[in-house]
Enzyme design. Structure first.
Site, PDB file in Angstrom:
ATOM      1  N   ASP A 129       0.845  -1.190   0.000  1.00 25.04           N
ATOM      2  CA  ASP A 129       0.000   0.000   0.000  1.00 25.04           C
ATOM      3  C   ASP A 129       0.876   1.234   0.000  1.00 25.04           C
ATOM      4  O   ASP A 129       1.968   1.233   0.578  1.00 25.04           O
ATOM      5  CB  ASP A 129      -0.906   0.006   1.232  1.00 25.04           C
ATOM      6  CG  ASP A 129      -0.100   0.152   2.520  1.00 25.04           C
ATOM      7  OD1 ASP A 129       0.001   1.292   3.035  1.00 25.04           O
ATOM      8  OD2 ASP A 129       0.453  -0.854   2.996  1.00 25.04           O
ATOM      9  N   SER A 130       0.418   2.278  -0.684  1.00 26.62           N
ATOM     10  CA  SER A 130       1.112   3.566  -0.711  1.00 26.62           C
ATOM     11  C   SER A 130       2.566   3.393  -1.157  1.00 26.62           C
ATOM     12  O   SER A 130       2.820   2.892  -2.255  1.00 26.62           O
ATOM     13  CB  SER A 130       1.010   4.239   0.659  1.00 26.62           C
ATOM     14  OG  SER A 130       1.347   5.604   0.581  1.00 26.62           O
ATOM     15  N   ALA A 131       3.552   3.747  -0.314  1.00 22.64           N
ATOM     16  CA  ALA A 131       4.951   3.550  -0.703  1.00 22.64           C
ATOM     17  C   ALA A 131       5.249   2.081  -0.950  1.00 22.64           C
ATOM     18  O   ALA A 131       6.081   1.738  -1.794  1.00 22.64           O
ATOM     19  CB  ALA A 131       5.870   4.098   0.377  1.00 22.64           C
ATOM     20  N   SER A 186      -2.309  -1.142  -3.676  1.00 20.41           N
ATOM     21  CA  SER A 186      -3.330  -0.400  -2.941  1.00 20.41           C
ATOM     22  C   SER A 186      -2.894   1.044  -2.740  1.00 20.41           C
ATOM     23  O   SER A 186      -1.865   1.304  -2.112  1.00 20.41           O
ATOM     24  CB  SER A 186      -3.579  -1.051  -1.575  1.00 20.41           C
ATOM     25  OG  SER A 186      -4.194  -2.304  -1.715  1.00 20.41           O
TER      26      SER A 186
END
Length: 314
Positions: free
Chosen positions: A163-165, A193
């Site tokens: 997710d994200s990074a 994500s």
């Protein structure tokens, strides 16, 4: 007047502060929980060192039912988020999410902990993540150092996610697997994500306010001080001419949230991948009325439940 050691040099609320004397104060993602049997999901977990030089660990998860079975299960390698600066694989946020996902999906999961910026600037997070994946792949023939992976993981059915990074890392690691082959590991798919990508020029209805865009670049520069900027291929791989050419997996699910400023990059990723000559299947799932990584903060809401089921089905 000379600045004092206690003065703040960099302040990025609500994530992190850096003081003049080099001290780092993380404002989020500092809690950790131990591994073990989760009574809610009957999922077991343990921590294993994957790199002796740095002492970095992975947390491995298996469904409780698999312990008495000889069945091989799909393998998910997961990279946590946090703008490369906060959170760990051992935070309650990620521990609870991986327990739920492993229970729902009936998979083996390896959650990777990597060194964080600014103490360990980019590319440390990518380097550690690649080292972790190579360590995981070393178990493909059943002779690796960790018995859970030897016994339960199906290396013909491997997925990368984050997710994200962590989604950013998953993309780059997936590309690297095509350039540096890992024996015995078949990468089937990728689940991204709320991926943390950016760029100098706005895409879609992405915010155009220079101050807001400068803040995003500032966070990236904290993680990667030697970066060329917002079009650095690490933070903006989508505009790279070779985008998609080296992606070996055949299935990609991109999860975005309606109120997340990064959602347009997720849709842009999908569009560019479809037009890149890549011959796989890509899909976007958008959660209405939600913000960035809502499924981690409010795992019981209906959109989070739907997202978990969708990821599990992928």
């Amino acid at each position: 007047m000379e600045p004092t050691a206690s003065e703040i040099r960099i302040d990025i609320p609500p994530l992190i502060r850096v003081y003049q004397d080099g001290r780092i104060e993380r404002l989020l993602g500092t809690q950790t929980v131990p591994p073990g049997l989760d009574p809610k999901t009957n999922v077991e977990s343990k921590d294993v060192v994957y790199c002796q030089e740095t002492g970095q660990c992975v947390r491995i998860y298996v469904p409780g039912t698999v312990v008495t079975s000889t069945q091989k299960l799909p393998l998910l390698v997961y990279f946590h988020g946090g703008r490369f600066c906060i959170e760990t694989a051992f935070s309650p946020t990620y521990h609870n999410y991986l327990n739920a996902l492993v229970s729902e999906s009936k998979i083996v999961a390896v959650s990777v902990d990597y060194r964080r910026a600014p103490e360990h600037p980019i590319p440390a997070a990518y380097d550690d993540s690649w080292t972790a994946l190579k360590w995981v792949a070393s178990h493909y023939d059943g002779n690796g150092p960790e018995q859970w992976l030897n016994r339960y993981a199906d290396f013909e059915n491997v997925y990368l996610s984050g997710d994200s990074a962590g989604a950013n890392i998953a993309h780059h690691i997936a590309i690297k697997t095509s350039k540096e082959k890992l024996d015995g590991m078949n990468l089937v798919g990728m689940i991204l994500s709320h991926p943390y990508f950016w760029g100098k020029e706005p895409v879609g209805d992405e915010v155009k306010n220079p101050a807001v865009r400068a803040k995003f670049e500032g966070v990236w520069r904290l993680a990667s001080p030697t970066t060329s900027g917002s079009d650095d291929p690490l933070i903006n791989p989508i505009d790279d001419q070779s985008f998609g050419r080296f992606l070996v997996c055949k299935r990609v699910l991109i999860c975005v949230a309606e109120n997340d400023i990064l959602k347009y990059r997720g849709w842009y990723y999908c569009e560019k991948l479809k037009n890149s000559g890549w011959d796989g299947e890509v899909e976007v799932m958008e959660a209405e009325g939600e913000d960035h990584v809502f499924h981690l903060r409010n795992s019981c809401c209906s959109n989070a439940v739907d997202k978990l089921k969708k990821v599990a089905e992928s």
